[in-house]
Scaffold this motif. Structure first.
Motif, PDB file in Angstrom:
ATOM      1  N   VAL A   5       0.858  -1.177   0.000  1.00 35.12           N
ATOM      2  CA  VAL A   5       0.000   0.000   0.000  1.00 35.12           C
ATOM      3  C   VAL A   5       0.898   1.231   0.000  1.00 35.12           C
ATOM      4  CG1 VAL A   5      -1.820   1.245   1.221  1.00 35.12           C
ATOM      5  CG2 VAL A   5      -1.731  -1.252   1.345  1.00 35.12           C
ATOM      6  N   GLN A   6       0.605   2.154  -0.905  1.00 37.93           N
ATOM      7  CA  GLN A   6       1.355   3.411  -0.968  1.00 37.93           C
ATOM      8  C   GLN A   6       0.396   4.557  -0.685  1.00 37.93           C
ATOM      9  OE1 GLN A   6       4.045   4.243  -4.330  1.00 37.93           O
ATOM     10  NE2 GLN A   6       2.856   6.104  -4.606  1.00 37.93           N
ATOM     11  N   LEU A   7       0.739   5.383   0.296  1.00 36.27           N
ATOM     12  CA  LEU A   7      -0.045   6.567   0.635  1.00 36.27           C
ATOM     13  C   LEU A   7       0.797   7.797   0.292  1.00 36.27           C
ATOM     14  CD1 LEU A   7      -0.580   4.925   3.968  1.00 36.27           C
ATOM     15  CD2 LEU A   7      -2.574   5.687   2.736  1.00 36.27           C
ATOM     16  N   THR A   8       0.233   8.718  -0.460  1.00 37.18           N
ATOM     17  CA  THR A   8       0.944   9.933  -0.842  1.00 37.18           C
ATOM     18  C   THR A   8       0.100  11.124  -0.410  1.00 37.18           C
ATOM     19  OG1 THR A   8       1.856   8.792  -2.759  1.00 37.18           O
ATOM     20  CG2 THR A   8       1.979  11.190  -2.762  1.00 37.18           C
ATOM     21  N   PHE A   9       0.723  12.079   0.288  1.00 41.58           N
ATOM     22  CA  PHE A   9      -0.020  13.252   0.749  1.00 41.58           C
ATOM     23  C   PHE A   9       0.951  14.380   1.057  1.00 41.58           C
ATOM     24  CE2 PHE A   9       0.727  10.217   4.082  1.00 41.58           C
ATOM     25  CZ  PHE A   9       1.282  10.948   5.114  1.00 41.58           C
ATOM     26  N   ASP A  10       0.394  15.576   1.221  1.00 43.13           N
ATOM     27  CA  ASP A  10       1.188  16.763   1.541  1.00 43.13           C
ATOM     28  C   ASP A  10       1.006  17.123   3.003  1.00 43.13           C
ATOM     29  OD1 ASP A  10       2.104  17.292  -1.151  1.00 43.13           O
ATOM     30  OD2 ASP A  10       0.055  17.909  -1.603  1.00 43.13           O
ATOM     31  N   VAL A  11       2.064  17.670   3.580  1.00 46.09           N
ATOM     32  CA  VAL A  11       2.020  18.155   4.960  1.00 46.09           C
ATOM     33  C   VAL A  11       2.534  19.588   4.997  1.00 46.09           C
ATOM     34  CG1 VAL A  11       2.289  15.860   5.980  1.00 46.09           C
ATOM     35  CG2 VAL A  11       4.310  17.220   5.513  1.00 46.09           C
ATOM     36  N   GLU A  12       2.139  20.294   6.018  1.00 47.56           N
ATOM     37  CA  GLU A  12       2.570  21.678   6.184  1.00 47.56           C
ATOM     38  C   GLU A  12       4.033  21.758   6.613  1.00 47.56           C
ATOM     39  OE1 GLU A  12       1.174  24.971   9.284  1.00 47.56           O
ATOM     40  OE2 GLU A  12      -0.422  24.282   7.950  1.00 47.56           O
ATOM     41  N   MET A  33       7.305   2.352   5.819  1.00 45.78           N
ATOM     42  CA  MET A  33       8.518   3.019   5.357  1.00 45.78           C
ATOM     43  C   MET A  33       8.089   4.426   4.959  1.00 45.78           C
ATOM     44  SD  MET A  33      10.323   0.101   3.013  1.00 45.78           S
ATOM     45  CE  MET A  33       8.795  -0.383   2.210  1.00 45.78           C
ATOM     46  N   VAL A  34       8.753   5.437   5.499  1.00 45.31           N
ATOM     47  CA  VAL A  34       8.394   6.826   5.217  1.00 45.31           C
ATOM     48  C   VAL A  34       9.429   7.419   4.276  1.00 45.31           C
ATOM     49  CG1 VAL A  34       8.051   9.117   6.219  1.00 45.31           C
ATOM     50  CG2 VAL A  34       7.265   7.083   7.459  1.00 45.31           C
ATOM     51  N   HIS A  35       8.937   8.086   3.245  1.00 47.24           N
ATOM     52  CA  HIS A  35       9.801   8.760   2.271  1.00 47.24           C
ATOM     53  C   HIS A  35       9.290  10.183   2.103  1.00 47.24           C
ATOM     54  CE1 HIS A  35      11.350   4.813   0.971  1.00 47.24           C
ATOM     55  NE2 HIS A  35      10.100   4.420   1.173  1.00 47.24           N
ATOM     56  N   ASP A  39      12.198  16.955  -4.331  1.00 45.99           N
ATOM     57  CA  ASP A  39      11.939  18.315  -4.805  1.00 45.99           C
ATOM     58  C   ASP A  39      10.906  19.061  -3.973  1.00 45.99           C
ATOM     59  OD1 ASP A  39      13.768  18.101  -6.975  1.00 45.99           O
ATOM     60  OD2 ASP A  39      12.261  16.939  -8.073  1.00 45.99           O
ATOM     61  N   ASN A  40      10.100  18.350  -3.226  1.00 46.55           N
ATOM     62  CA  ASN A  40       9.090  18.959  -2.365  1.00 46.55           C
ATOM     63  C   ASN A  40       9.120  18.228  -1.027  1.00 46.55           C
ATOM     64  OD1 ASN A  40       6.868  19.912  -1.018  1.00 46.55           O
ATOM     65  ND2 ASN A  40       5.391  19.372  -2.591  1.00 46.55           N
ATOM     66  N   PRO A  41       9.944  18.674  -0.072  1.00 44.97           N
ATOM     67  CA  PRO A  41      10.123  17.935   1.179  1.00 44.97           C
ATOM     68  C   PRO A  41       8.875  17.841   2.055  1.00 44.97           C
ATOM     69  CG  PRO A  41      11.315  20.016   1.239  1.00 44.97           C
ATOM     70  CD  PRO A  41      10.777  19.862  -0.148  1.00 44.97           C
ATOM     71  N   ASN A  42       7.804  18.529   1.687  1.00 41.60           N
ATOM     72  CA  ASN A  42       6.559  18.405   2.438  1.00 41.60           C
ATOM     73  C   ASN A  42       5.571  17.462   1.763  1.00 41.60           C
ATOM     74  OD1 ASN A  42       7.283  20.014   4.627  1.00 41.60           O
ATOM     75  ND2 ASN A  42       6.854  21.854   3.468  1.00 41.60           N
ATOM     76  N   LYS A  43       6.014  16.763   0.725  1.00 42.53           N
ATOM     77  CA  LYS A  43       5.217  15.696   0.117  1.00 42.53           C
ATOM     78  C   LYS A  43       5.742  14.385   0.690  1.00 42.53           C
ATOM     79  CE  LYS A  43       3.637  15.709  -4.083  1.00 42.53           C
ATOM     80  NZ  LYS A  43       2.209  15.682  -3.821  1.00 42.53           N
ATOM     81  N   VAL A  44       4.840  13.614   1.283  1.00 45.56           N
ATOM     82  CA  VAL A  44       5.195  12.389   1.994  1.00 45.56           C
ATOM     83  C   VAL A  44       4.657  11.180   1.236  1.00 45.56           C
ATOM     84  CG1 VAL A  44       4.927  11.130   4.170  1.00 45.56           C
ATOM     85  CG2 VAL A  44       5.087  13.624   4.188  1.00 45.56           C
ATOM     86  N   VAL A  45       5.462  10.129   1.197  1.00 46.23           N
ATOM     87  CA  VAL A  45       5.034   8.847   0.657  1.00 46.23           C
ATOM     88  C   VAL A  45       5.299   7.800   1.736  1.00 46.23           C
ATOM     89  CG1 VAL A  45       5.358   7.102  -1.138  1.00 46.23           C
ATOM     90  CG2 VAL A  45       5.581   9.537  -1.711  1.00 46.23           C
ATOM     91  N   VAL A  46       4.239   7.130   2.150  1.00 50.84           N
ATOM     92  CA  VAL A  46       4.348   6.055   3.136  1.00 50.84           C
ATOM     93  C   VAL A  46       4.062   4.750   2.404  1.00 50.84           C
ATOM     94  CG1 VAL A  46       3.430   5.075   5.268  1.00 50.84           C
ATOM     95  CG2 VAL A  46       3.636   7.562   5.023  1.00 50.84           C
ATOM     96  N   ILE A  47       4.973   3.781   2.553  1.00 52.37           N
ATOM     97  CA  ILE A  47       4.818   2.489   1.906  1.00 52.37           C
ATOM     98  C   ILE A  47       4.695   1.413   2.976  1.00 52.37           C
ATOM     99  CG2 ILE A  47       5.881   0.795   0.368  1.00 52.37           C
ATOM    100  CD1 ILE A  47       7.245   3.197  -1.027  1.00 52.37           C
ATOM    101  N   ILE A  48       3.658   0.600   2.815  1.00 50.57           N
ATOM    102  CA  ILE A  48       3.398  -0.494   3.748  1.00 50.57           C
ATOM    103  C   ILE A  48       3.451  -1.778   2.941  1.00 50.57           C
ATOM    104  CG2 ILE A  48       1.807  -1.432   5.447  1.00 50.57           C
ATOM    105  CD1 ILE A  48       0.420   1.480   5.188  1.00 50.57           C
TER     106      ILE A  48
END
Length: 95
Positions: A5-12, A33-35, A39-48
């Protein structure tokens, strides 16, 4: 067969979000696993990796406990709802 499962989202603020994410570790039944985007350090990708099925993930994701955790993450600066991608590993002969 398990899925990824890959979750992609933006954080402040990635650091503030990560602190809250680490604090919520005891509420998870999975080891993520958090990535972050180069180029945009406030874009997060979490892989399960290793969830038993798409349905099992959705059931846990919608549970009252996980919903409460997501509300806390929004306070920590989530600026978008996650885009969720379900993946199956493809076995290639000879690799």
């Amino acid at each position: 067969m398990s899925i990824i499962v890959q979750l992609t989202f933006d954080v402040e603020d990635f650091d503030a979000w990560l602190e809250q994410f680490i604090a919520a570790a005891p509420t998870r039944s999975w080891d993520p696993m958090v990535h972050r985007d180069v180029d945009n350090p406030n874009k997060v990708v979490v892989i399960i990796d290793g969830f038993p099925s798409k349905e099992a993930f959705i059931e846990e994701f919608r549970s009252p406990e996980r919903t409460a955790v997501r509300k806390e993450q929004q306070k920590a600066g989530n600026t978008s709802f996650p885009v969720v991608t379900f993946l199956e590993k493809v076995e290639i002969e000879g690799s």
